[in-house]
Design a protein around this motif. Sequence first.
Motif, mmCIF file in Angstrom:
data_model
loop_
_atom_site.group_PDB
_atom_site.id
_atom_site.type_symbol
_atom_site.label_atom_id
_atom_site.label_comp_id
_atom_site.label_asym_id
_atom_site.label_seq_id
_atom_site.Cartn_x
_atom_site.Cartn_y
_atom_site.Cartn_z
ATOM 1 N N GLY A 1 40.387 -53.477 56.620
ATOM 2 C CA GLY A 1 41.149 -54.164 55.692
ATOM 3 C C GLY A 1 40.371 -55.484 55.134
ATOM 4 N N ALA A 2 39.816 -56.316 55.888
ATOM 5 C CA ALA A 2 39.201 -57.351 55.434
ATOM 6 C C ALA A 2 37.817 -56.956 54.860
ATOM 7 C CB ALA A 2 38.455 -58.174 56.917
ATOM 8 N N GLU A 3 37.180 -55.654 55.105
ATOM 9 C CA GLU A 3 35.847 -55.267 54.334
ATOM 10 C C GLU A 3 36.365 -54.898 53.057
ATOM 11 O OE1 GLU A 3 34.421 -52.304 57.134
ATOM 12 O OE2 GLU A 3 33.808 -53.824 58.849
ATOM 13 N N TRP A 4 37.503 -54.312 52.862
ATOM 14 C CA TRP A 4 37.998 -53.761 51.711
ATOM 15 C C TRP A 4 38.244 -54.762 50.483
ATOM 16 C CZ3 TRP A 4 42.198 -50.066 54.427
ATOM 17 C CH2 TRP A 4 41.621 -48.981 54.723
ATOM 18 N N LEU A 5 38.787 -55.843 51.217
ATOM 19 C CA LEU A 5 39.123 -57.048 50.292
ATOM 20 C C LEU A 5 37.851 -57.726 49.917
ATOM 21 C CD1 LEU A 5 42.260 -58.556 51.708
ATOM 22 C CD2 LEU A 5 42.122 -57.055 50.038
#
Length: 493
Positions: free
Chosen positions: A288-292
């Motif tokens: 999720g952090a990578e997506w953001l």
Amino acid sequence: MSELTNLGVAEIRDGVKAGDFSAREVAEAHVEAVAAAKALNAFLVETPDHVLAAADAADQARAAGTLKPLSGVPIGMKDLFCTVGVQTTAASHILEGFTPTYESGVSQRLFDAGAGMLGKLNMDQFAMGSSNETSAFGNVISPWRRGGGDNAALAPGGSSGGSSAAIAARLCPAATGTDTGGSIRQPAAFTGISGIKPTYGRCSRWGTVAFASSLDQAGPMARSVRDCAIMLEAMAGLDPRDATSLDAPVPAWEQGLNADLKGKKVGIPREYRVESMPAEIDALWKRGAEWLQDAGAEIVDVSLPHTKYALPAYYIIAPAEASSNLARYDGVRYGQRELPDGANLQEMYAATRAAGFGPEVKRRIMIGTYVLSAGFYDAYYTQAQRVRALISRDFDEAFAKVDVLLTPTAPSAAFALGDKSDDPLAMYLNDVFTVPSSLAGLPAMSVPGGLDDAGLPLGLQIIGRAMDEQGVLNAGLALEQHAGFTARPDRWW
């Protein structure tokens, strides 16, 4: 017309407006779907007349060019919202047969916007629970099943389990929920849908059966971030009948949706990496952090040092307020009455409450009464309120550095019904990631991020500054677009 039940709020609204189909066709398809899904036990009361009348009004409005924001959209209503002429029980026997003569602030706004009600949705009794097993009318069963032929009935989350199950099963495109400590977000995560708890005070609490008044907040649940934004616009706004209602304009959240997070900072609170966190939850959080980051955001490590005290503080404050709120159910004015032969008034109160309240409600009333009693008030309730202030301060300090926070929504995927019902503490731990933002009154949203090894949904949570629902929705939209979550339960019901 079954394909009409696959459409979301925006698609139904726009399709009715364009004349692709009639609102009546949409309503009939959903009424049929609800009637065929008794096995889920998601609806306590079905109201086909209400939704069909609203659909006919929408079709007439289209012909006249006077469509409203939710004209033609059928929704489910959690059985915590009072609805004129339709039984409202909060899934408790003590309110069985209670038919309100007034409309809750939230349901009135939705109906004024053109929505039609398919029925009242099952829930944990008085919104107390995380699995929908405390309902006096039987638990809701999640439409999801584990892979590999495991047919164990799964919890749809709680307390808004009827709402989450109905949306995931395509019985309705959206529904109302309430969130006191995670009751919109955790069930959304368990069933692969989205749900947002707005800032405390954004949506009226008037006409909503109370659990913990300083925490309760209504919000929408739907299958997309856009649909949540549309619903929230209709639900939010000042209600002078609610002393905690915010006197603030309702932004055009749908129009403001933007998944480009360039220039935004996303905080990762280190204290949310709890002991024994499943590897798949941790992996999804990192993803999720990578997506953001891919959406343009900068990822920042932040600290919320008082997080570990949030759950114990919540389970003092919420039961304390519940014990006060539920004192009104005494068998005198409405709902169930137990009057043993020769009983005096106090004995009638006791008999009515013993028969009407379920075990979990009784447990929380007793905890709440204990922590408010003379000699313990300062030791427990006052101390918990001080901790609450420290938790709010932690968030303030974090939001001086970042725009939103990213965390998991729940510490696991959906568990089987019965797995945790004998262990209240294990059940309470479901709220470990959602309670802190509730104590601080902040907007927070769950968005589906993927599936676990058993093929069950997992959610990611975005927490934002007070009044910044737009920032939460935008980050949620970025997650939604990058996750590309399209999984849905196989029909077995």
